[in-house]
Each structure stands twice: as structure tokens, then as C-alpha cells.
Design a protein around this motif. Structure first.
Motif, short mmCIF file in Angstrom:
data_model
loop_
_atom_site.label_atom_id
_atom_site.label_comp_id
_atom_site.label_asym_id
_atom_site.label_seq_id
_atom_site.Cartn_x
_atom_site.Cartn_y
_atom_site.Cartn_z
N GLY A 79 0.82 -1.20 0.00
CA GLY A 79 0.00 0.00 0.00
C GLY A 79 0.87 1.25 0.00
O GLY A 79 2.07 1.21 0.28
N ASP A 80 0.27 2.38 -0.32
CA ASP A 80 1.01 3.64 -0.33
C ASP A 80 1.41 4.02 1.10
O ASP A 80 0.66 3.79 2.05
CB ASP A 80 0.16 4.76 -0.93
N LEU A 81 2.60 4.60 1.23
CA LEU A 81 3.08 5.05 2.54
C LEU A 81 2.67 6.52 2.74
O LEU A 81 2.93 7.37 1.89
CB LEU A 81 4.60 4.92 2.64
N HIS A 242 10.03 2.27 7.94
CA HIS A 242 9.90 3.71 7.82
C HIS A 242 9.23 4.25 9.07
O HIS A 242 8.05 4.00 9.32
CB HIS A 242 9.07 4.08 6.58
N GLN A 243 9.99 5.00 9.88
CA GLN A 243 9.43 5.59 11.09
C GLN A 243 8.74 6.89 10.75
O GLN A 243 9.21 7.68 9.93
CB GLN A 243 10.53 5.83 12.13
N GLY A 244 7.59 7.12 11.38
CA GLY A 244 6.81 8.32 11.10
C GLY A 244 5.92 8.19 9.89
O GLY A 244 5.37 9.18 9.40
N TYR A 245 5.75 6.95 9.41
CA TYR A 245 4.88 6.68 8.26
C TYR A 245 3.91 5.56 8.60
O TYR A 245 4.17 4.73 9.49
CB TYR A 245 5.70 6.26 7.03
N LEU A 246 2.81 5.51 7.88
CA LEU A 246 1.86 4.42 7.97
C LEU A 246 1.56 3.92 6.57
O LEU A 246 1.59 4.69 5.60
CB LEU A 246 0.56 4.86 8.64
N GLU A 247 1.28 2.63 6.46
CA GLU A 247 0.92 2.05 5.16
C GLU A 247 -0.58 2.13 4.97
O GLU A 247 -1.36 1.64 5.79
CB GLU A 247 1.37 0.59 5.08
#
Length: 291
Positions: A79-81, A242-247
């Protein structure tokens, strides 16, 4: 005629389940880490029709008795980050490879993450998941990296499950939340030195993701750990944290909308077939019976 009623009714049930699956995907369009579900339909086994007359039997041919929704398959596409900026939000991006046992070359997967070898074997692309644990001590797997930290320093998933480290133990922090730092391989960094502290996020590689069972709350479990072939990640895996990101959800809204409308139209067509049979049976009872 009665057989046609059963066939049309089976078609209605199948299209209803297909419609429900598409509705579920649309409802989770913005759910973090959600994986799209596809409904797979199969035909019932064909039966041989024979005509019997005066003790002799003559084969007429085969007839199909309808379809049924056999299973729902999760699509584990990336999925997009989306950047959240929160230090306890994490996302995974992976490109895990599998080598052909005959040629030794990397297997090329299609858009759904599936490949068929020259020998006819179906192989799925391995997937990586955050590893969490429920209150009964069962390991679960999720792509939803929206974590929280309670007052005791326990790291919890969005569903309230305990997040595990690479040793299979619940991840317990002693530093303030603002000091939580993780590198691209999932290593927790010492806030004072910026170097790996020796603790890693528990990220599992599921080599056969088709063996996973969806539990809800964005988590999966494996009924047979050996069949699913699950292990923790190593340095050779092409995986990035990736810290500070969600999928974001990997649901394709256009494809799901088309599938939803197609299921509705097919349901409507089977419904009209049943109405036709019902009308024919009514005439047979009320009109032909009087003759």
C-alpha cells in the motif's frame, strides 16, 4: 425446471457473498494496513444426465449445477506510505525474492503477488509483518504499524496487542516516547549515542502468506506455523522500516466499484431467472392442471 431454480439460487448466494466482499473492501478503503480481499467462485462438479426408456439408458450429456463462493483471498500488495510524523508510527516496504528451485533465478510475480512455475507449482511472494501477541500468548501478524506506548513502557498495536521484539518477547521501553528512534532495519537506537541498542522490532517474514487467516482488527494468524513457513527477518531480506509513516490500504477503489456493480447485476439476473421459473410453475399448477 426445479434444477434450474437451485442453480439460480446458488448464483444469487454466490453474488451476495461477492457483493459483501466488495462492500468490506470499500468500508476499509482508508484503514491502515488493510489488505484487499478477492472472492473466488467455483462451479459445482458436473453431473451426467441420462435418458431411460423401457429399460435402456442413453447418455444425454453433462450439466452444471451452479456456482459457489469457495473462498476469499487476501491480496498482499504494497500500500502507499503516508507520512504521519509520529515517532510511534511505522510502515514496512518490502521486495522479498524467491529463487526458482530448478534454474536458481529470481521468480517473477504478477500484480497479485503470485507466480506459476514451469512445473505448474503456484508460488506466492513472501510478505513481512509486524509481530504482535494477544492475551493468550498467540502470535499475530499485522501491517498496521500505528503503535502506542502505555504508562509502563509497553508498546501496543492499534488493536491493543503486545508488539514483540526480534526475540519473541514483548517490547518494553524505558525511554520517553519522544526518544524512540528506529533505523531502516528495525533496530531501536540508543537515544544518547544514536547507535543500535541491541533490540529490534519483531518483523516476521511469512514465506507462504496464503496460509494466513484473517482475524479482523487488521491482524492475521497462522493455523499451521510450519505450513506458513514463518521466520524473523535477517540482514539479507530486502525490507525497509519507515518511522513516522503508515501504510495505507491497498484497495483499488475503481476495481472494487466495478466488482460491486457486476455482483449486483449478476444477482439481479439470477433473481429474474427464479421469477421466470416461479411463473412457469404457477402456470403448470393453475392452468395445465385444469386441462
Amino acid at each position: 425446471m426445479i434444477r434450474g431454480l437451485y442453480t439460480a439460487a446458488a448464483g444469487m448466494v454466490t453474488q451476495q457473498r461477492r457483493h459483501d466482499t466488495a462492500t468490506q473492501n470499500i468500508a476499509n478503503l482508508n484503514t491502515t494496513g488493510y489488505k484487499q480481499v478477492d472472492s473466488v467462485s467455483h462451479a459445482f462438479p458436473d453431473v451426467m444426465i441420462s435418458a431411460m426408456s423401457r429399460g435402456t439408458t442413453q447418455a444425454v450429456g453433462r450439466i452444471n449445477t451452479g456456482v459457489f463462493a469457495e473462498q476469499s483471498i487476501s491480496q498482499y500488495l504494497q500500500g502507499d506510505l503516508i507520512e504521519s510524523g509520529k515517532p510511534v508510527d511505522f510502515a514496512l516496504s518490502t521486495d522479498l525474492q524467491v529463487q526458482d528451485p530448478v534454474t536458481g533465478d529470481n521468480i517473477i510475480f504478477d500484480g497479485s503477488g503470485k507466480s506459476v512455475t514451469a512445473q505448474g507449482e503456484v508460488i506466492y511472494r513472501p510478505q513481512a509483518f509486524f509481530t504482535v501477541q494477544d492475551n493468550e500468548g498467540n502470535n499475530l501478524y499485522t501491517r498496521n504499524g500505528s503503535f502506542t506506548i502505555d504508562a509502563t513502557g509497553q508498546v501496543l498495536s492499534a488493536g491493543g496487542f503486545k508488539v514483540l521484539d526480534a526475540n519473541g518477547n514483548p517490547l518494553l521501553l524505558t525511554d520517553p516516547q519522544d526518544n524512540l528512534k528506529v533505523d531502516g532495519q528495525g533496530n531501536l537506537l540508543d537515544p544518547a549515542t544514536g547507535l543500535p541498542s541491541g533490540t529490534r522490532l519483531g518483523i516476521s517474514v511469512v514465506n507462504k502468506p496464503q496460509e494466513l487467516v484473517r482475524d479482523g482488527n487488521g491482524v492475521f494468524h497462522a493455523d499451521d506455523l510450519q505450513a506458513a513457513d514463518i521466520r524473523y527477518t535477517n540482514a539479507n531480506d530486502n525490507m525497509q522500516v519507515h518511522q513516522g509513516y503508515l501504510e495505507n490500504s491497498n484497495v483499488d477503489p475503481t476495481l472494487v466499484t466495478v466488482d460491486l456493480n457486476a455482483a449486483y447485476r449478476a444477482y439481479e439476473a439470477n433473481q429474474k431467472v427464479i421469477q421466470f421459473y416461479d411463473s412457469s410453475l404457477q402456470k403448470a399448477v393453475t392452468e395445465v392442471g385444469r386441462v
